[in-house]
Design a protein around this motif. Structure first.
Motif, PDB file in Angstrom:
ATOM      1  N   ALA A 122       4.572  -3.354  -9.690  1.00  0.00           N
ATOM      2  CA  ALA A 122       5.460  -2.977  -8.586  1.00  0.00           C
ATOM      3  C   ALA A 122       4.979  -3.576  -7.267  1.00  0.00           C
ATOM      4  CB  ALA A 122       5.562  -1.460  -8.478  1.00  0.00           C
ATOM      5  N   GLU A 123       3.680  -3.511  -7.030  1.00  0.00           N
ATOM      6  CA  GLU A 123       3.114  -4.091  -5.799  1.00  0.00           C
ATOM      7  C   GLU A 123       3.347  -5.600  -5.729  1.00  0.00           C
ATOM      8  OE1 GLU A 123      -0.736  -2.413  -3.885  1.00  0.00           O
ATOM      9  OE2 GLU A 123      -1.027  -2.466  -6.062  1.00  0.00           O
ATOM     10  N   ARG A 179       0.825  -1.213   0.000  1.00  0.00           N
ATOM     11  CA  ARG A 179       0.000   0.000   0.000  1.00  0.00           C
ATOM     12  C   ARG A 179       0.861   1.266   0.000  1.00  0.00           C
ATOM     13  NH1 ARG A 179      -3.094  -3.515   2.781  1.00  0.00           N
ATOM     14  NH2 ARG A 179      -2.147  -3.083   4.804  1.00  0.00           N
ATOM     15  N   GLU A 180       1.930   1.250   0.790  1.00  0.00           N
ATOM     16  CA  GLU A 180       2.815   2.418   0.839  1.00  0.00           C
ATOM     17  C   GLU A 180       3.456   2.676  -0.525  1.00  0.00           C
ATOM     18  OE1 GLU A 180       6.720   4.009   3.305  1.00  0.00           O
ATOM     19  OE2 GLU A 180       5.580   2.310   4.101  1.00  0.00           O
ATOM     20  N   LEU A 181       3.897   1.621  -1.188  1.00  0.00           N
ATOM     21  CA  LEU A 181       4.495   1.778  -2.510  1.00  0.00           C
ATOM     22  C   LEU A 181       3.452   2.282  -3.508  1.00  0.00           C
ATOM     23  CD1 LEU A 181       7.083   1.523  -4.173  1.00  0.00           C
ATOM     24  CD2 LEU A 181       6.406  -0.839  -4.689  1.00  0.00           C
ATOM     25  N   ARG A 182       2.248   1.729  -3.442  1.00  0.00           N
ATOM     26  CA  ARG A 182       1.170   2.181  -4.335  1.00  0.00           C
ATOM     27  C   ARG A 182       0.925   3.683  -4.173  1.00  0.00           C
ATOM     28  NH1 ARG A 182      -3.191   0.979  -7.393  1.00  0.00           N
ATOM     29  NH2 ARG A 182      -2.767  -1.241  -7.433  1.00  0.00           N
ATOM     30  N   GLU A 183       0.823   4.133  -2.934  1.00  0.00           N
ATOM     31  CA  GLU A 183       0.590   5.555  -2.687  1.00  0.00           C
ATOM     32  C   GLU A 183       1.716   6.422  -3.244  1.00  0.00           C
ATOM     33  OE1 GLU A 183      -0.282   6.252   1.445  1.00  0.00           O
ATOM     34  OE2 GLU A 183      -1.832   4.703   1.440  1.00  0.00           O
ATOM     35  N   GLU A 214      -1.094  -0.202 -14.432  1.00  0.00           N
ATOM     36  CA  GLU A 214      -0.460  -1.503 -14.683  1.00  0.00           C
ATOM     37  C   GLU A 214       0.916  -1.584 -14.037  1.00  0.00           C
ATOM     38  OE1 GLU A 214      -0.471  -2.542 -18.811  1.00  0.00           O
ATOM     39  OE2 GLU A 214      -2.649  -2.335 -18.964  1.00  0.00           O
ATOM     40  N   GLN A 215       1.704  -0.515 -14.137  1.00  0.00           N
ATOM     41  CA  GLN A 215       3.024  -0.515 -13.503  1.00  0.00           C
ATOM     42  C   GLN A 215       2.909  -0.549 -11.984  1.00  0.00           C
ATOM     43  OE1 GLN A 215       4.718   2.912 -15.561  1.00  0.00           O
ATOM     44  NE2 GLN A 215       6.368   1.551 -16.245  1.00  0.00           N
TER      45      GLN A 215
END
Length: 130
Positions: free
Chosen positions: A42-43, A24-28, A37-38
Motif C-alpha cells: 500500500a505504501e 507514513r499516514e497510510l501505514r499508521e 506485506e500489505q
C-alpha cells in the motif's frame, strides 16, 4: 460494501516531500487492519500514484483511503484531464516509467475514473483482516 473513510489529504504541487508523509499516514492507519506485506505494498503504490500526480500535473493531488472489513481502496485525484498513457520503459529510462506497472502488478484491482475536474487513479488491496 460500504466503505469507511480512513484518510483524506491534499498535497500541493510543490510538496514532493509530502509523499513520505502520505506513506507514513497510510501505514499508521493500516497497522491494525492488515499484515506488514500489505502495508508495504500500500505504501509503495500510494507513493507511486502521488509522485505521478505531482510530476505530471500542476495542481497537486487529493489522496483518499477507504476500507471495508476486508478491502482497502486508495485514490489519488489530480486536476488534469489527461489520462495516464500506457508506457513500457526501456533500459535507458532508469527508474522512470515503472509506477503504473507496479500498480498493475501488485494491486488486486486498479483503474482510472474521469472527474469533472481531473481524474482519480485508484487501487485496491483485498484480503485485509476482518
Amino acid at each position: 460494501m460500504s466503505p469507511s473513510p480512513l484518510m483524506h489529504r491534499r498535497v500541493g504541487h510543490t510538496e514532493r516531500s509530502a509523499v513520505g508523509d502520505v506513506r507514513r499516514e497510510l501505514r499508521e492507519l493500516l497497522l491494525h487492519r492488515c499484515g506488514p506485506e500489505q502495508i508495504d505494498v500500500a505504501e509503495l503504490l500510494v507513493s507511486e500514484l502521488v509522485t505521478n500526480a505531482l510530476i505530471h500535473t500542476r495542481h497537486g493531488a487529493v489522496v483518499t483511503a477507504t476500507a471495508t472489513a476486508t478491502a482497502l481502496r486508495v485514490g489519488v485525484q489530480d486536476f488534469a484531464a489527461d489520462l495516464p498513457a500506457p508506457y513500457v520503459p526501456n533500459a535507458d529510462d532508469g527508474t522512470h516509467g515503472r509506477g503504473l506497472i507496479l500498480v498493475r502488478s501488485l494491486a488486486d484491482a486498479w483503474g482510472v475514473e474521469a472527474r469533472a475536474l481531473g481524474k482519480v487513479v485508484w487501487f485496491e488491496l483485498h484480503g485485509l483482516r476482518p
